[in-house]
Write an enzyme that holds these catalytic residues in place. Sequence first.
Site, PDB file in Angstrom:
ATOM      1  N   ASP A   1       0.768  -1.086  -0.301  1.00 54.57           N
ATOM      2  CA  ASP A   1       0.270   0.069   0.077  1.00 54.57           C
ATOM      3  C   ASP A   1       0.670   1.210  -0.527  1.00 54.57           C
ATOM      4  O   ASP A   1       1.751   1.502   0.833  1.00 54.57           O
ATOM      5  CB  ASP A   1      -1.071   0.397   1.164  1.00 54.57           C
ATOM      6  CG  ASP A   1      -1.855   0.575   0.875  1.00 54.57           C
ATOM      7  OD1 ASP A   1      -1.883   2.050  -0.298  1.00 54.57           O
ATOM      8  OD2 ASP A   1      -3.066   0.965   1.774  1.00 54.57           O
TER       9      ASP A   1
ATOM     10  N   ASP B   1      -2.463   2.739  -6.115  1.00 50.30           N
ATOM     11  CA  ASP B   1      -1.597   2.001  -5.467  1.00 50.30           C
ATOM     12  C   ASP B   1      -1.629   0.846  -4.373  1.00 50.30           C
ATOM     13  O   ASP B   1      -1.158   0.895  -3.196  1.00 50.30           O
ATOM     14  CB  ASP B   1      -1.233   3.774  -4.130  1.00 50.30           C
ATOM     15  CG  ASP B   1      -2.982   4.006  -3.414  1.00 50.30           C
ATOM     16  OD1 ASP B   1      -3.935   2.996  -4.144  1.00 50.30           O
ATOM     17  OD2 ASP B   1      -2.976   4.276  -2.962  1.00 50.30           O
ATOM     18  N   GLU B   2      -2.299   0.310  -4.674  1.00 49.57           N
ATOM     19  CA  GLU B   2      -2.883  -1.200  -3.455  1.00 49.57           C
ATOM     20  C   GLU B   2      -2.581  -2.421  -4.779  1.00 49.57           C
ATOM     21  O   GLU B   2      -3.695  -2.688  -4.963  1.00 49.57           O
ATOM     22  CB  GLU B   2      -3.974  -0.615  -2.427  1.00 49.57           C
ATOM     23  CG  GLU B   2      -4.083  -1.708  -1.722  1.00 49.57           C
ATOM     24  CD  GLU B   2      -5.117  -2.222  -1.024  1.00 49.57           C
ATOM     25  OE1 GLU B   2      -5.932  -2.670   0.063  1.00 49.57           O
ATOM     26  OE2 GLU B   2      -5.936  -0.754  -1.415  1.00 49.57           O
TER      27      GLU B   2
END
Length: 486
Positions: free
Chosen positions: A11, A105-106
């Site tokens: 993350d 983003d993960e």
Amino acid sequence: MRPAPTILHLDMDAFYASAEQAAKPSLRGKAVVVGGLGPRGVVATASYEARRLGVHSAMPTAQARRLAPNAAYLVPRFSLYRAVSDQVMELLGRLSPLVEPLSLDEAFVDLEAGGTADDAASARATGEGLRAAIRAVTGLSGSVGLAGSKMLAKIASEEAKPDGLLLIEPGTERELLAPMSVRTLPGVGPATGDHLRRAGMTTVHDLAEAGEAELVRLVGKAHGHGLYRMALGLDDRPVVAERDAKSVSVEDTFDVDLHDRVRVRAEVERLAVRCVERLRAADRSGRTVILKVRRYDFSTLTRSETLRGPTDDPTVVREAAGRLLEFVDTTGGVRLLGVGVTGLADYTQEDLFAQAADARELARRVQEEDRAAPVEGDGEDAPAEPEPEGAELLAARLWPAGHDVRHEEHGHGWVQGSGVGRVTVRFEEPWSAPGRVLTFRVDDPLLRPADPLPLVRDAADYSSWPASLPKSRSGAGSFGDEESSP
């Protein structure tokens, strides 16, 4: 559950805000809020400096301004975020063929499937190597969780924030989860959390002690059974490489309700084009066009039209959305519009042939309508002499706060703000010192929008990674021992 912590969850830390700080030297160490800036805007991401002031994601921007009046408020730059995300996902793809992106983003990574980890030591070394590679390539930090299941890996990365790594050793799951809030578990939202709290259950330990039968009685069979398993730390979900999207859509909320029917249609057509851009970026086509309209009274209407075959033609989607608009009453005002495409399929040549004649006819009709009724509010089609309020809206759209510009004399910079016919620019680059601020007329011929610069000018060569990195590292953290990069 796996006997080794070989599921990794990455993350990125405050991704949008961190990317803006990396791109803008003058904002490093300062409160930054990224999101919609109008009266109805919502915070997308806040930097950790802004979070300490109480600002968080999904908060109305107006409330954020009251909490952090001196923060920098910026409009998202998705082209930059996607470019950085592509760099990160490419690094993840080197670790394993099983990478499950959850957002820009993960992502989850199955390290065992990639042969990059088979025990706690190798998993920890791979996680630390990943964090180092991300920082070297993008200049940003990410937090890593390692565990024997997806649920625990995600919880571990959250506990490791910011800029840390946490590995949950097999056998310690219940010890880690016991004191945590029930809201930590996936699927436990505000309503379920309140329901459990009224029953005297506020921690994961309370859920485990209550037993499956009691949880089934409280929240139903399916949810109760899953909740009990999660409270025990049990999760058998695999990492899935392909998360096939069922639809592609875009929507905008307007600062002021739209009443002009011509303006509403223009916004629908603009959204249709943006939707097709996303569709093409995913190498997909779609068969059903959906229009979403939220009116002044918050009532939301959706209309859909199914085409003869899948398409990624912007003219076809634009005209279909326009036809759907004809069946919606917008006289009271419109606060939100959205256009989406469902029934996704892989692109085929036959799809275009099936609709080519229709597309040509629709294009002809649109051109005639454009000539007959110029659209107010769009940068290219705006009247030569807009009203003062329209001029301010046009300037805000042409020069959004935080976006990149280039001046022929002063070089690259970014917009600090615009208004009263002026635009203020700070001239600096990601690798420069904080730059100077200059103000120009919004129609200055020497000033133009620009593409974002890379965050790292001389990125380290990680072409041979991960083979070039050591497989172990002393001092890395396990459960209860979070480690941050120096």
